[in-house]
Design an enzyme around this catalytic site. Structure first.
Site, PDB file in Angstrom:
ATOM      1  N   ASP A 102       0.666  -1.222   0.000  1.00  0.00           N
ATOM      2  CA  ASP A 102      -0.333   0.044  -0.055  1.00  0.00           C
ATOM      3  C   ASP A 102       0.977   1.682  -0.086  1.00  0.00           C
ATOM      4  OD1 ASP A 102      -2.037   1.077   0.101  1.00  0.00           O
ATOM      5  OD2 ASP A 102      -2.261   1.486   2.256  1.00  0.00           O
ATOM      6  N   LYS A 130      -1.560  -1.192  -4.093  1.00  0.00           N
ATOM      7  CA  LYS A 130      -1.890  -0.540  -5.066  1.00  0.00           C
ATOM      8  C   LYS A 130      -0.981   0.958  -5.173  1.00  0.00           C
ATOM      9  CE  LYS A 130      -5.067  -1.159  -1.511  1.00  0.00           C
ATOM     10  NZ  LYS A 130      -5.425  -0.405   0.048  1.00  0.00           N
ATOM     11  N   PHE A 151     -10.375  -0.184  -0.596  1.00  0.00           N
ATOM     12  CA  PHE A 151     -10.092  -1.046   0.898  1.00  0.00           C
ATOM     13  C   PHE A 151     -10.720  -2.307   0.242  1.00  0.00           C
ATOM     14  CE2 PHE A 151      -9.506  -2.724   5.110  1.00  0.00           C
ATOM     15  CZ  PHE A 151      -8.578  -2.171   4.990  1.00  0.00           C
ATOM     16  N   VAL A 152      -9.447  -3.429   0.202  1.00  0.00           N
ATOM     17  CA  VAL A 152     -10.228  -4.763  -0.217  1.00  0.00           C
ATOM     18  C   VAL A 152      -9.572  -5.932   1.393  1.00  0.00           C
ATOM     19  CG1 VAL A 152      -9.747  -4.625  -2.722  1.00  0.00           C
ATOM     20  CG2 VAL A 152      -7.670  -5.146  -1.214  1.00  0.00           C
TER      21      VAL A 152
HETATM   22  P1  IMP Z   1       1.756  -0.147   3.661  1.00  0.00           P
HETATM   23  O1  IMP Z   1       3.035  -0.740   4.805  1.00  0.00           O
HETATM   24  O2  IMP Z   1       1.438   0.980   3.706  1.00  0.00           O
HETATM   25  O3  IMP Z   1       2.465  -0.908   2.354  1.00  0.00           O
HETATM   26  O4  IMP Z   1       0.474  -1.654   4.672  1.00  0.00           O
HETATM   27  C1  IMP Z   1       1.077  -2.809   4.232  1.00  0.00           C
HETATM   28  C2  IMP Z   1      -0.204  -3.427   4.800  1.00  0.00           C
HETATM   29  O5  IMP Z   1      -1.296  -2.851   5.240  1.00  0.00           O
HETATM   30  C3  IMP Z   1      -0.542  -4.672   4.534  1.00  0.00           C
HETATM   31  O6  IMP Z   1       0.332  -5.798   5.066  1.00  0.00           O
HETATM   32  C4  IMP Z   1      -1.956  -5.043   5.045  1.00  0.00           C
HETATM   33  O7  IMP Z   1      -1.783  -5.299   6.023  1.00  0.00           O
HETATM   34  C5  IMP Z   1      -2.604  -3.976   5.629  1.00  0.00           C
HETATM   35  N1  IMP Z   1      -3.167  -2.882   4.115  1.00  0.00           N
HETATM   36  C6  IMP Z   1      -3.506  -1.966   3.053  1.00  0.00           C
HETATM   37  N2  IMP Z   1      -4.297  -1.885   2.292  1.00  0.00           N
HETATM   38  C7  IMP Z   1      -5.373  -2.829   3.135  1.00  0.00           C
HETATM   39  C8  IMP Z   1      -5.701  -3.073   2.561  1.00  0.00           C
HETATM   40  O8  IMP Z   1      -7.239  -2.765   1.190  1.00  0.00           O
HETATM   41  N3  IMP Z   1      -6.829  -4.201   3.374  1.00  0.00           N
HETATM   42  C9  IMP Z   1      -6.930  -4.808   3.413  1.00  0.00           C
HETATM   43  N4  IMP Z   1      -5.331  -4.535   4.473  1.00  0.00           N
HETATM   44  C10 IMP Z   1      -4.646  -3.883   4.169  1.00  0.00           C
END
Ligand code: IMP
Ligand code: MG
Length: 173
Positions: A102, A130, A151-152
């Site tokens: 994300d 994403k 959000f999935v």
């Molecule tokens: P990042 O550090 O922002 O890249 O987030 C990574 C983590 O956020 C993922 O491993 C997920 O656990 C959580 N996450 C991000 N987007 C989503 C979503 O759309 N649904 C559920 N969990 C998400």
């Protein structure tokens, strides 16, 4: 929790097919290497279980947990180790497996962490990406599905304590 009408984004069959292809590609790329699959809990446990069965190579599989969203939907911006890699990964060709990239904050942290532990190489495999949400520059070497900023949940991804065991990915809102 109330069961809303589900807007399925990625079906079980689509996941099965893509995971199979990704596993075959990894098999080709890692032949002769010392593969260590590092799965990030809890989100990637289902993806990892399917992916490693599509990889036709000898591999060590380990798990790690970092602090993440918890019950909130937005990134906390900080990442910490909650459960550490249980093995000495020095000299291994580490493939980090996660459910979704994300902001990229988690993955950037884990990549650096694994490098510091002396991995021979580090690559990233994610079920979902994403790219429009990125805050730091991280790219997946293997990505099954690129998605919009929605959000999935399902197939390991959660909202609060819910939906991880749903066998497909759906748009939560
Ligand atoms: P990042 O550090 O922002 O890249 O987030 C990574 C983590 O956020 C993922 O491993 C997920 O656990 C959580 N996450 C991000 N987007 C989503 C979503 O759309 N649904 C559920 N969990 C998400
Ligand atoms: Mg996660």
């Amino acid at each position: 929790m109330e069961d809303k009408e589900r807007n399925i984004l990625i079906t079980e069959e689509e996941i099965r097919q893509k995971v199979k292809e990704t596993g075959a590609q990894i098999t080709e790329d890692y032949r002769g290497k010392k593969l260590y699959v590092l799965s990030l809990l809890r989100g990637s446990f289902i993806f990892t279980a399917d992916l490693v069965r599509a990889i036709d190579l000898d591999t060590t599989i380990g798990f790690m947990t970092t602090s993440s969203y918890g019950h909130s939907e937005t990134s906390q911006g900080v990442c910490q180790v909650v459960y550490d890699v249980p093995d000495n990964i020095e000299g291994y060709d580490v493939l980090i497996v996660d459910d979704i990239i994300d902001t990229g904050i988690t993955m950037e942290f884990v990549i650096n962490y694994v490098k510091e532990k002396g991995a021979a190489s580090v690559k990233v495999c994610t079920l979902l990406d994403k790219p429009s949400r990125r805050k730091v520059q991280v790219e997946a070497d293997y990505c099954c599905f690129e998605i919009e900023d929605v959000f999935v949940v399902g197939y390991g991804l959660n909202y609060g304590d819910h939906y991880r065991n749903v066998p497909y990915v759906f748009n939560w809102k």
